[in-house]
Structures are given as structure tokens and as C-alpha cells.
Design a protein around this motif. Structure first.
Motif, PDB file in Angstrom:
ATOM      1  N   GLN A 125       2.388 -16.714  14.504  1.00 49.88           N
ATOM      2  CA  GLN A 125       2.325 -17.110  13.093  1.00 49.88           C
ATOM      3  C   GLN A 125       1.929 -18.574  12.958  1.00 49.88           C
ATOM      4  O   GLN A 125       1.075 -18.926  12.141  1.00 49.88           O
ATOM      5  N   ASP A 126       2.548 -19.419  13.771  1.00 47.00           N
ATOM      6  CA  ASP A 126       2.269 -20.855  13.706  1.00 47.00           C
ATOM      7  C   ASP A 126       0.827 -21.169  14.071  1.00 47.00           C
ATOM      8  O   ASP A 126       0.243 -22.124  13.556  1.00 47.00           O
ATOM      9  N   SER A 169      -0.884 -20.688  10.831  1.00 45.81           N
ATOM     10  CA  SER A 169      -0.395 -21.576   9.774  1.00 45.81           C
ATOM     11  C   SER A 169      -0.918 -23.000   9.919  1.00 45.81           C
ATOM     12  O   SER A 169      -0.969 -23.742   8.938  1.00 45.81           O
ATOM     13  N   GLU A 174      -3.587 -23.790   7.469  1.00 46.97           N
ATOM     14  CA  GLU A 174      -3.085 -24.068   6.129  1.00 46.97           C
ATOM     15  C   GLU A 174      -2.456 -25.450   6.051  1.00 46.97           C
ATOM     16  O   GLU A 174      -2.591 -26.166   5.058  1.00 46.97           O
ATOM     17  N   LYS A 175      -1.767 -25.842   7.120  1.00 45.07           N
ATOM     18  CA  LYS A 175      -1.078 -27.131   7.146  1.00 45.07           C
ATOM     19  C   LYS A 175      -2.009 -28.305   7.426  1.00 45.07           C
ATOM     20  O   LYS A 175      -1.625 -29.462   7.214  1.00 45.07           O
ATOM     21  N   ASP A 223      -5.787 -12.571   8.940  1.00 50.35           N
ATOM     22  CA  ASP A 223      -4.729 -13.577   9.039  1.00 50.35           C
ATOM     23  C   ASP A 223      -5.334 -14.983   9.041  1.00 50.35           C
ATOM     24  O   ASP A 223      -4.816 -15.896   8.397  1.00 50.35           O
ATOM     25  N   ALA A 259      -5.540 -18.084   5.700  1.00 48.19           N
ATOM     26  CA  ALA A 259      -4.892 -19.385   5.881  1.00 48.19           C
ATOM     27  C   ALA A 259      -5.851 -20.537   5.607  1.00 48.19           C
ATOM     28  O   ALA A 259      -5.438 -21.693   5.582  1.00 48.19           O
ATOM     29  N   GLY A 306       0.648 -13.262   8.848  1.00 44.83           N
ATOM     30  CA  GLY A 306       0.186 -13.959   7.655  1.00 44.83           C
ATOM     31  C   GLY A 306      -0.518 -13.149   6.585  1.00 44.83           C
ATOM     32  O   GLY A 306      -0.479 -13.498   5.407  1.00 44.83           O
ATOM     33  N   GLN A 311       1.629 -11.892   3.663  1.00 39.39           N
ATOM     34  CA  GLN A 311       2.207 -12.984   2.888  1.00 39.39           C
ATOM     35  C   GLN A 311       1.151 -13.733   2.075  1.00 39.39           C
ATOM     36  O   GLN A 311       1.401 -14.157   0.943  1.00 39.39           O
ATOM     37  N   ARG A 312      -0.044 -13.913   2.640  1.00 36.69           N
ATOM     38  CA  ARG A 312      -1.064 -14.735   1.981  1.00 36.69           C
ATOM     39  C   ARG A 312      -2.068 -13.944   1.148  1.00 36.69           C
ATOM     40  O   ARG A 312      -2.518 -14.420   0.109  1.00 36.69           O
TER      41      ARG A 312
END
Length: 206
Positions: A28-29, A32, A35-36, A55, A59, A85, A88-89
Motif C-alpha cells: 500500500q505504501d 501511496s 499521492e504523498k 492502484d 494515486a 488503493g 479506496q481511491r
């Protein structure tokens, strides 16, 4: 890799579950981080975008594709729920829960025209070369803007996606009480008054 994790510590379910959860979190990270990332991230898709590809692009901040591109939430066909992801996204990206459920439950293909119509993709290009040219042109345009403005915009867009309007306004006020004091505002306003483009202004790196 996941198969190896299931053999950890013999047959102890708790230990296998613990290590499997850590593995899923690492996966997941790895998505992510897109996105971060403080800077906007552009995804350019041609051909198939399946499973982990969904996924990844959800992101990202901006998504482009070619006419021959197609998209598929494939995990249901291999006996699992997408876990890094997509679930969720994707609902927040396209804003149509019914369509998301249809795609996730059936694993059907979504072609480029439908992806553009529902908002997953912002632009469709004829072929890969024209898409890459368009992606670099877009990136160049964004890079010409004030980094304070661009990165602040990304941060606040992400915050507002996950919070109420009022909470987001409060966050924005706290953000801009310092960020509005940047020299970039004066430079940008001056460029507008002089009818210059942002590419004719030099902003300090952030």
C-alpha cells in the motif's frame, strides 16, 4: 512472495496474519508515495491498465491515456479484493459509486472513452507519442508556476478530499496565513500586470 509469507512460523495463524498484514501495508505504501509526493504526478497510460495499474494511476494527480488504452479492476477474478488503493481511491476519483461497484464486482474492461466520460482520465490522445508529448507539455506548464502555489494546492486538494468543507477551510486558512507571505505572489501578480506568462517568471526552488 505472498506464498512465502503464508509459510512463516509453521502453521501459527496469528503469526502468518501478522506478517501478511505487514506485507500488504508495504505494498500500500509503495503506491501511496505517489499521492504523498509534494509535486504533482502525471500518469500516462497506453494499452492495458490492470489491477495494480489502477492502484497506481488513482494515486496520481492527473491521468492521460491513448485511444487504445483500457482499464480493469481484475482482482475479483483471482479471488481477492483489491487491497492496495483501488477500492479506496477510485470512488473518490470518479465520484460514481455504482460504476465503481460494477467494475470491482465484475472485473469487466472499461475502454478509454468510458474512462474519460466518468472522469478517470482527463485527456485522450491518438497514440503513445502524442500522449507523451502532451504529458511533458503539461508537466512543463505546471513546473513554470510558483512551487509554493502548486505544492500548496496539491496538499489542500488532498486534505479537502478527506475532510469536511469547514475543516478544509480552516486548514486552508492556517496554511495560507504563512504561504501568502511568499515573494511568489508579488512576482506572479507583476507578471499578470505586465501580460507575461508564468514561463517568463523565475521562481526560487522550494
Amino acid at each position: 512472495m505472498a506464498g512465502d509469507l503464508l509459510n512463516i512460523e509453521g502453521e501459527d495463524t496469528a503469526r502468518k496474519s501478522w506478517h501478511l498484514r505487514q506485507f500488504i501495508k508495504q505494498c500500500q505504501d509503495s503506491f501511496s508515495v505517489l499521492e504523498k509526493c509534494l509535486k504533482p504526478v502525471i500518469a500516462a497510460v497506453h494499452g492495458a491498465c490492470i489491477g495494480g495499474g489502477i492502484d497506481m494511476i488513482t494515486a496520481c494527480d492527473i491521468r492521460l491515456c491513448t485511444h487504445d488504452a483500457w482499464f480493469q479492476v481484475k482482482e475479483v477474478d483471482i479471488g481477492l479484493a483489491a487491497d492496495v488503493g483501488t477500492l479506496q481511491r477510485l470512488p473518490k476519483v470518479i465520484g460514481n459509486r455504482s460504476l465503481v461497484c460494477e467494475l470491482a464486482y465484475t472485473g469487466r474492461k472499461m475502454m478509454s472513452d468510458e474512462a474519460h466520460c466518468c472522469g478517470l482520465i482527463s485527456q485522450i490522445f491518438q497514440d503513445k507519442d502524442s500522449m507523451m508529448d502532451g504529458a511533458f507539455e503539461l508537466a512543463s506548464e505546471i513546473a513554470s508556476k510558483s512551487p509554493v502555489a502548486v505544492q500548496g494546492t496539491k496538499r489542500n486538494l488532498l486534505y479537502s478530499r478527506d475532510h469536511t468543507i469547514q475543516d478544509s477551510l480552516e486548514y486552508m486558512a492556517a496554511w495560507n496565513m504563512s504561504m501568502l507571505q511568499t515573494d511568489d505572489v508579488v512576482k506572479s501578480a507583476g507578471a499578470v500586470m505586465q501580460k507575461k506568462t508564468s514561463k517568463e517568471v523565475t521562481f526560487s526552488k522550494l
